[in-house]
Write a protein that holds these residues in place. Sequence first.
Motif, PDB file in Angstrom:
ATOM      1  N   VAL C 200       0.831  -1.207   0.000  1.00 13.02           N
ATOM      2  CA  VAL C 200       0.000   0.000   0.000  1.00 13.02           C
ATOM      3  C   VAL C 200       0.864   1.254   0.000  1.00 13.02           C
ATOM      4  CG1 VAL C 200      -1.774   1.229   1.260  1.00 13.02           C
ATOM      5  CG2 VAL C 200      -1.769  -1.223   1.253  1.00 13.02           C
ATOM      6  N   LEU C 203       2.620   1.719  -3.517  1.00 14.24           N
ATOM      7  CA  LEU C 203       1.760   1.849  -4.699  1.00 14.24           C
ATOM      8  C   LEU C 203       1.746   3.256  -5.290  1.00 14.24           C
ATOM      9  CD1 LEU C 203      -0.294   0.279  -6.502  1.00 14.24           C
ATOM     10  CD2 LEU C 203      -2.059   1.139  -4.996  1.00 14.24           C
ATOM     11  N   PRO C 204       1.333   4.303  -4.530  1.00 20.67           N
ATOM     12  CA  PRO C 204       1.295   5.626  -5.163  1.00 20.67           C
ATOM     13  C   PRO C 204       2.674   6.136  -5.546  1.00 20.67           C
ATOM     14  CG  PRO C 204       0.920   5.820  -2.819  1.00 20.67           C
ATOM     15  CD  PRO C 204       0.936   4.354  -3.115  1.00 20.67           C
ATOM     16  N   ILE C 205       3.668   5.889  -4.675  1.00 20.29           N
ATOM     17  CA  ILE C 205       4.998   6.449  -4.922  1.00 20.29           C
ATOM     18  C   ILE C 205       5.594   5.864  -6.195  1.00 20.29           C
ATOM     19  CG2 ILE C 205       7.328   6.606  -3.989  1.00 20.29           C
ATOM     20  CD1 ILE C 205       6.084   6.681  -1.236  1.00 20.29           C
TER      21      ILE C 205
END
Lengths: 249, 140, 219
Positions: C200, C203-205
């Motif tokens: 989690v 994921l965005p990074i």
Amino acid sequence: MFQTLKNFYHKLGSYPWFYKISGKVIPFVGVLSISLIVISSIWGLFFSPIDAVQGDVYRIIYFHVPAVSVSQVIYYSMSVAAAVFLIWRMKMAGVYIKSLAPIGAAFTFIGLLSGAIWGQPTWGTWWVWDARLTSTLVLFLFYLAIIGMQSTFASRKSADTAVSIITLVGVVNLPIVKKSVDWWNTLHQPASISISGESSISNEMLIPLLLSILGVYFFVFFTGLLFMRAEISTREQNKEWFKKLSSNN
Amino acid sequence: MKQHRLKRLYGVLFIVFCSALAFVLVYFAIRDNVNLFYSPSDLFENPPQGRNAIRAGGLVKIGSLRRSTDSLEIEFIITDLKKSIAVNYTGILPDLFKENAGVVATGYFNKSKMSLDAYQILAKHDENYVPKEVKKALEK
Amino acid sequence: MIYFIKILKKEFLIYSRKSSSFISPVVFFLISISLYPIGISNDPGILKNLAPGLIWITVLLSTLISFQNIFSEDYEDGSIELLLASGQNLSLIVLIKIFVNWIFSCLPIIILSVLSVFLLYFPQEGLKPLIISLLIGTPTICLFGALAGALSLGKNSITGPALMLPLSLPVLILGTQAINYSLNGINFSSNILLLTAILVFLLPIILFASVGALKLHFN
């Protein structure tokens, strides 16, 4: 009202405006902060009463609480700046993060150090891996990461972007620092000062404590302005407005 | 807000949301290490497995402290006002160690005797600060 | 929204038509799993102890083959450039690509890892932590693969795997540890939680970083 705020926001993003205004504000803030710190230290160390349980040792509260409190507030403000930088690409936000990170790291370190010095005589240990202490150490490590990342990028813009992302990631740690003493069985005691309810520290002790907190906040304001001016002058040293300014002086 | 800024705002929110979730998961994963101590009731309901050192915390029961006359051996009972367990310790106690005050003991738990062989005693103090004179006056 | 569903469908179509995309990792996995008993020993006692690590390493290596190429075809036919110019949300498109790639290259291997019960004498009670840790661990490895693929776009170099393998070490350690814990009767939920946290958190990074890396190639 909204328009004034918007104007202020746009002015805040302008280096020359900030440089001019901050130069005027700095002397007042500096004198105010240092006198507050001196007064509250003398009051807290010599004139506030002895604590019934801990004796004179408790007086370290006048350094510990302001330091850790301001270190968290600095981080919150830095994460707001990080969001502003990522969304609006306001360069001043990058300057803000870069200048305030060392100050925040210094105060987190003072908080950890004074906590250790306080813990040794009262708890019987310098350090213990409980939730409050560990999450504060994590905060310190985030500050160090932010400082370290500044120099690992070739361009100023990509460094500011990466640092902003790291800052945003770390903001999740702050509610954990704050709430750790309520959520888990910690050795660290819960907060004594309460804004909504009644504080569990008597008034003779509370007033110098509040003064010292105020003094440290103004001190951070003072050093923050100084550091930001220094950062702006390194970034803008070849710009027209800065050359004109320095040739006038 | 302009379209591309709104998009970046969503990106920022996404990063914050994901890292918040990750932090919560990590703290759940190390929950047993994060909780500094077991209360005596925890030790009765859910005794720790294995031979690891544990921490137990509670109030020192009034009148339970026994010191040995010829050594540094100490014995006392800690309680959370529901259950209580015995603690043995050899060494010097911290200044704030008092009867009816909070304490955290680290050591090996003996399930058969419901007692703890401690190698470290930490004093826990509360968040109340009262001047000495005021407290004396209150107690009169 | 419709645009992204179309992209999803397109990716599915491409992968299902190109049978090598999901057959080659499966074949690689099956061959290596059946080589272990021959190469090491067919003594159940020895194989049983090695099995968690062997399975995890094999899965790691077989994803390595497929993830190198996640962007390379799009780069060669020029569709990446078109996507960059389209102004659509690139990180979402990258996410879709990673997701579809995971379904076609990792999911079959995870299902096939059940076979290790017969081939490696892997104890049946270890299957649950094995499947769970693979389901949560492999997407993280795919994320690393996408980043490596985006960085080494169009270059067939060693940079990709060299970048990806050290990053995958924590996942490997936590995954095998979870299986070993459960075989020894210790609670393994904290390892699974940590694996989820890594996924989690990254994921965005990694999504934003790979978009940045893709853009670097077209400056």
